[in-house]
Design a protein around this motif. Structure first.
Motif: not given
Length: 281
Positions: A28-36, A61-69, A100-104
């Motif tokens: 099963t392939t799916e996305t772990v989603n989050g919003v900042h 943190m989203i999906g076990g990884y650290s992100w920044a804008i 990953a999928l992204f949305e800005l």
């Protein structure tokens, strides 16, 4: 004749295939989603910082990884001459080939809902999700918005901008048959029945042995002893019996039988069988 032989061979093979075991697994392939959300205050003061220079959000943190804008007030590329603002999402933690999928989204702060959105979500991607190769890898737009249009739009309110970033980290999980080892505790039924008897709770019959009396439970007695089962619940028995007198047996020995301290068997005093009982443990 030849046809008959061929059919026989096929039938034999089919029966062999039916006897083979079948195992199944599912990927099963799916996305772990989050919003900042990243609010940029004092936009006019951030202008002029220089091409390629940015203001950054705190990491999240989203999906076990650290992100920044990363927001570039004067743009990221020198060839644009600061005509555009640039906006990117970056991998801020160690990772290799993070898909990953992204949305800005630049939020319309007038309340009209006319946001400026660049998104991977909700549409088919010819090459699949975007892959970030290493820490610091980015996805976004060098020409996210023309700066002159931005400064006269409803996206800028009280000298501030609001950026909303959505990330969907792609995860794949394969599941197959599972074996569960459940430890079965050693039975201590004998001890539990002994504790129940000693507590006196729920007792519904009294034994009179010599000068001693002992409380007991009819159902437990009937389970352990066919003699008591017949006496209490048999065709000739009396289920309303409240007191049973035991003769030709000493009180301590009878007490041992009630409290399950002796093995199964037929207990007799002298040559006369008194009752048969079964050890519950």
């Amino acid at each position: 004749m030849g046809t008959t032989r061929v059919c026989g061979e096929v039938s034999s093979r089919s029966s062999k295939s039916l006897s083979q075991s079948l195992t199944v697994s599912t990927s099963t392939t799916e996305t772990v989603n989050g919003v900042h959300e990243f609010k940029i205050c004092g936009y006019s003061l951030a202008k002029g910082v220089g091409v390629g220079k940015y203001v950054a959000s705190d990491t999240f943190m989203i999906g076990g990884y650290s992100w920044a804008i990363y927001f570039y007030p004067d743009g990221k590329s020198p060839e644009d001459n600061s005509s555009y603002v640039s906006l990117f999402i970056a991998l801020a933690s160690e990772g290799a080939d993070v898909r990953a999928l992204f949305e800005l989204t630049l939020v319309d702060q007038s309340g009209n809902g006319k946001h400026k959105v660049h998104s991977h979500f909700g549409r088919a991607l010819e090459s699949g999700p975007y892959t970030l190769k290493y820490r610091g890898s980015m996805w976004g737009y060098k020409r996210f918005f023309r700066r002159s249009s931005l400064e006269s739009s409803d996206y800028l309110k009280e000298n501030s901008l609001l950026v909303r970033c959505r990330v969907g980290v792609v995860k794949s999980v394969t599941e197959g048959p599972r074996c569960y080892n459940i430890p079965v505790p050693v039975s201590n039924l004998g001890q539990q029945l002994g504790n129940l008897l000693e507590s006196g709770k729920g007792c519904d019959v009294i034994f009179q042995v010599d000068e001693e009396t002992y409380n007991a439970h009819k159902l437990v007695l009937a389970t352990r002893s066919p003699v008591f089962k017949a006496q209490l619940f048999g065709p000739l028995g009396n289920p309303n019996t409240k007191c049973i007198t035991i003769e030709d047996m000493e009180a301590p020995i009878f007490k041992d039988c009630l409290f399950t301290d002796v093995p199964s068997g037929i207990f007799s005093w002298g040559a006369t069988p008194v009752f048969e009982f079964t050890h519950p443990g």
